[in-house]
Design a protein around this motif. Structure first.
Motif, PDB file in Angstrom:
ATOM      1  N   PRO A   4       0.838  -1.198   0.000  1.00 55.90           N
ATOM      2  CA  PRO A   4       0.000   0.000   0.000  1.00 55.90           C
ATOM      3  C   PRO A   4       0.873   1.249   0.000  1.00 55.90           C
ATOM      4  O   PRO A   4       1.913   1.298   0.660  1.00 55.90           O
ATOM      5  N   ASP A   5       0.463   2.248  -0.754  1.00 56.39           N
ATOM      6  CA  ASP A   5       1.219   3.480  -0.892  1.00 56.39           C
ATOM      7  C   ASP A   5       0.495   4.594  -0.127  1.00 56.39           C
ATOM      8  O   ASP A   5      -0.699   4.830  -0.336  1.00 56.39           O
ATOM      9  N   TRP A   6       1.241   5.295   0.746  1.00 59.70           N
ATOM     10  CA  TRP A   6       0.622   6.323   1.581  1.00 59.70           C
ATOM     11  C   TRP A   6       0.044   7.466   0.750  1.00 59.70           C
ATOM     12  O   TRP A   6      -0.970   8.064   1.122  1.00 59.70           O
ATOM     13  N   GLN A   7       0.695   7.780  -0.381  1.00 57.42           N
ATOM     14  CA  GLN A   7       0.203   8.870  -1.227  1.00 57.42           C
ATOM     15  C   GLN A   7      -0.994   8.445  -2.064  1.00 57.42           C
ATOM     16  O   GLN A   7      -1.681   9.303  -2.620  1.00 57.42           O
ATOM     17  N   ARG A   8      -1.244   7.152  -2.126  1.00 54.81           N
ATOM     18  CA  ARG A   8      -2.397   6.670  -2.898  1.00 54.81           C
ATOM     19  C   ARG A   8      -3.479   6.153  -1.947  1.00 54.81           C
ATOM     20  O   ARG A   8      -4.490   6.824  -1.736  1.00 54.81           O
ATOM     21  N   GLU A   9      -3.264   4.979  -1.345  1.00 51.34           N
ATOM     22  CA  GLU A   9      -4.269   4.433  -0.421  1.00 51.34           C
ATOM     23  C   GLU A   9      -4.395   5.274   0.841  1.00 51.34           C
ATOM     24  O   GLU A   9      -5.456   5.315   1.466  1.00 51.34           O
ATOM     25  N   GLY A  10      -3.314   5.969   1.217  1.00 52.28           N
ATOM     26  CA  GLY A  10      -3.350   6.756   2.450  1.00 52.28           C
ATOM     27  C   GLY A  10      -4.085   8.069   2.349  1.00 52.28           C
ATOM     28  O   GLY A  10      -4.347   8.708   3.374  1.00 52.28           O
ATOM     29  N   ARG A  11      -4.410   8.488   1.144  1.00 59.18           N
ATOM     30  CA  ARG A  11      -5.058   9.802   0.978  1.00 59.18           C
ATOM     31  C   ARG A  11      -6.371   9.905   1.732  1.00 59.18           C
ATOM     32  O   ARG A  11      -6.716  10.966   2.249  1.00 59.18           O
ATOM     33  N   SER A  12      -7.121   8.808   1.789  1.00 59.70           N
ATOM     34  CA  SER A  12      -8.419   8.835   2.472  1.00 59.70           C
ATOM     35  C   SER A  12      -8.406   7.978   3.728  1.00 59.70           C
ATOM     36  O   SER A  12      -9.456   7.521   4.179  1.00 59.70           O
ATOM     37  N   TRP A  13      -7.211   7.772   4.305  1.00 62.53           N
ATOM     38  CA  TRP A  13      -7.096   6.910   5.492  1.00 62.53           C
ATOM     39  C   TRP A  13      -7.811   7.547   6.676  1.00 62.53           C
ATOM     40  O   TRP A  13      -7.690   8.753   6.915  1.00 62.53           O
ATOM     41  N   PRO A  14      -8.564   6.768   7.441  1.00 61.79           N
ATOM     42  CA  PRO A  14      -9.273   7.331   8.601  1.00 61.79           C
ATOM     43  C   PRO A  14      -8.311   7.998   9.583  1.00 61.79           C
ATOM     44  O   PRO A  14      -7.231   7.468   9.875  1.00 61.79           O
ATOM     45  N   ASN A  15      -8.684   9.143  10.075  1.00 64.91           N
ATOM     46  CA  ASN A  15      -7.895   9.897  11.059  1.00 64.91           C
ATOM     47  C   ASN A  15      -6.471  10.141  10.562  1.00 64.91           C
ATOM     48  O   ASN A  15      -5.502  10.089  11.336  1.00 64.91           O
ATOM     49  N   ARG A  16      -6.357  10.449   9.280  1.00 68.27           N
ATOM     50  CA  ARG A  16      -5.058  10.662   8.653  1.00 68.27           C
ATOM     51  C   ARG A  16      -4.240  11.742   9.373  1.00 68.27           C
ATOM     52  O   ARG A  16      -3.002  11.656   9.429  1.00 68.27           O
ATOM     53  N   GLU A  17      -4.913  12.729   9.940  1.00 73.11           N
ATOM     54  CA  GLU A  17      -4.208  13.819  10.608  1.00 73.11           C
ATOM     55  C   GLU A  17      -3.438  13.334  11.835  1.00 73.11           C
ATOM     56  O   GLU A  17      -2.515  14.019  12.306  1.00 73.11           O
ATOM     57  N   ALA A  18      -3.779  12.148  12.343  1.00 75.00           N
ATOM     58  CA  ALA A  18      -3.086  11.592  13.511  1.00 75.00           C
ATOM     59  C   ALA A  18      -1.907  10.714  13.114  1.00 75.00           C
ATOM     60  O   ALA A  18      -1.199  10.205  13.993  1.00 75.00           O
ATOM     61  N   SER A  19      -1.672  10.538  11.816  1.00 75.35           N
ATOM     62  CA  SER A  19      -0.671   9.588  11.334  1.00 75.35           C
ATOM     63  C   SER A  19       0.728  10.184  11.291  1.00 75.35           C
ATOM     64  O   SER A  19       0.915  11.373  11.007  1.00 75.35           O
ATOM     65  N   THR A  20       1.696   9.326  11.565  1.00 78.77           N
ATOM     66  CA  THR A  20       3.105   9.655  11.407  1.00 78.77           C
ATOM     67  C   THR A  20       3.856   8.368  11.098  1.00 78.77           C
ATOM     68  O   THR A  20       3.309   7.270  11.239  1.00 78.77           O
ATOM     69  N   PHE A  21       5.122   8.506  10.696  1.00 79.17           N
ATOM     70  CA  PHE A  21       5.959   7.334  10.411  1.00 79.17           C
ATOM     71  C   PHE A  21       7.178   7.388  11.314  1.00 79.17           C
ATOM     72  O   PHE A  21       7.820   8.434  11.456  1.00 79.17           O
TER      73      PHE A  21
END
Length: 292
Positions: A4-21
């Motif tokens: 999975p690619d963060w710029q593709r599948e991650g665009r609509s990831w739930p609570n994306r604003e809370a995500s980090t790597f």
């Protein structure tokens, strides 16, 4: 192997604003962190990812400081660094992440296999929470001949490098994903269903799920459960199609002081199916534990 690619599948990831790597141990982790209050670690089950907490995250974040990782190889966390994704390995890997994040949880909420990880970590002294909450916990070995058949079958699949790609390809069929989700006994909304379908289109995610199943030895955990000193609450969805409610209740018989709270009318993905009901149940567990 596709991931999975963060710029593709991650665009609509739930609570994306809370995500980090975060780089910790042998993995580059996708982690979600947010909320305020006592610290709670969220551990998803096999084949899922942080999207599983999507519906319940805003509700829990009102009361707790949350940390939720994608487990090794799942979602956007880098694949396994070695050939074995065993229960002890994953437990140590999560402990590495907690040290890197300086996050000592007051509570741990583990769903399905995530509950087994939480218990293994507590038994091994990797965490010392005030309470573990097991939601639809996959904690005991499957009974009968299936106990030996399922891990062996998963191991055979895992050793065939074509299988993850084949299963990911099959997930492109909406029917295959819908049949799998129907077996949980839960009815989740279209967005959650689409997120599962998106993950299972990638062979790296399927590979990690198979690797966990192939190396998932719950017999050692079952032997050690009577030594658990951390208070344990089992939230048991009565309509669980994956982990029989009776099996979850068996855990309470071997863990001193463990309590069971039923979730009527809900299936294995209870927290995705009725986030408000499950959030209330979790808040009730904590309130009772601290005497509110």
């Amino acid at each position: 192997m596709s991931r999975p690619d963060w710029q593709r599948e991650g665009r609509s990831w739930p609570n994306r604003e809370a995500s980090t790597f975060v780089r910790a141990g042998s993995h580059r982790w996708h982690v979600q962190r947010g909320g305020s209050g006592p610290r709670m670690l969220l551990l998803h089950g096999t084949g899922a990812a942080t999207h599983s907490w999507g519906p319940i995250w805003p509700l829990l974040a009102e009361r707790f400081t949350l940390l939720a990782p994608d487990l090794p190889g799942h979602g956007f966390t880098s694949p396994r660094a070695s050939g074995i994704l065993s229960l002890p390995y994953v437990s140590r890997a999560v402990a590495d992440l907690l040290r890197e994040e300086d996050f000592a949880p007051h509570y741990v909420l583990g769903h399905s296999a995530g509950a087994a990880i939480a218990l293994r970590m507590a038994l091994d002294g990797l965490i010392a929470p005030e309470r573990i909450v097991a939601l639809a916990g996959a904690i005991l070995p499957i009974g009968g001949a299936a106990r030996h058949l399922f891990p062996a079958a998963a191991k055979l699949l895992f050793l065939n490098p074509l299988v993850p790609s084949l299963m990911a390809w099959r997930a492109r069929s909406t029917g295959a994903v819908d049949r799998m989700l129907a077996q949980t006994g839960s009815r989740i909304d279209a967005r959650q269903r689409d997120l599962y379908a998106s993950l299972f289109r990638h062979s790296s995610h399927v590979d990690a799920a198979l690797a966990l199943m192939a190396n998932w030895d719950l017999e050692a955990l079952a032997r050690d459960l009577p030594q658990l000193e951390t208070p344990l609450t089992l939230l048991v969805p009565e309509g669980d199609g994956f982990v029989p409610p009776a099996q979850q209740r068996e855990v309470a018989k071997v863990v001193e002081g463990a309590e069971v709270r039923a979730l009527p009318g809900l299936g294995h993905l209870a927290h995705e199916e009725d986030a408000e009901a499950v959030a209330r149940a979790i808040e009730g567990v904590v309130a009772d534990a601290i005497g509110e």
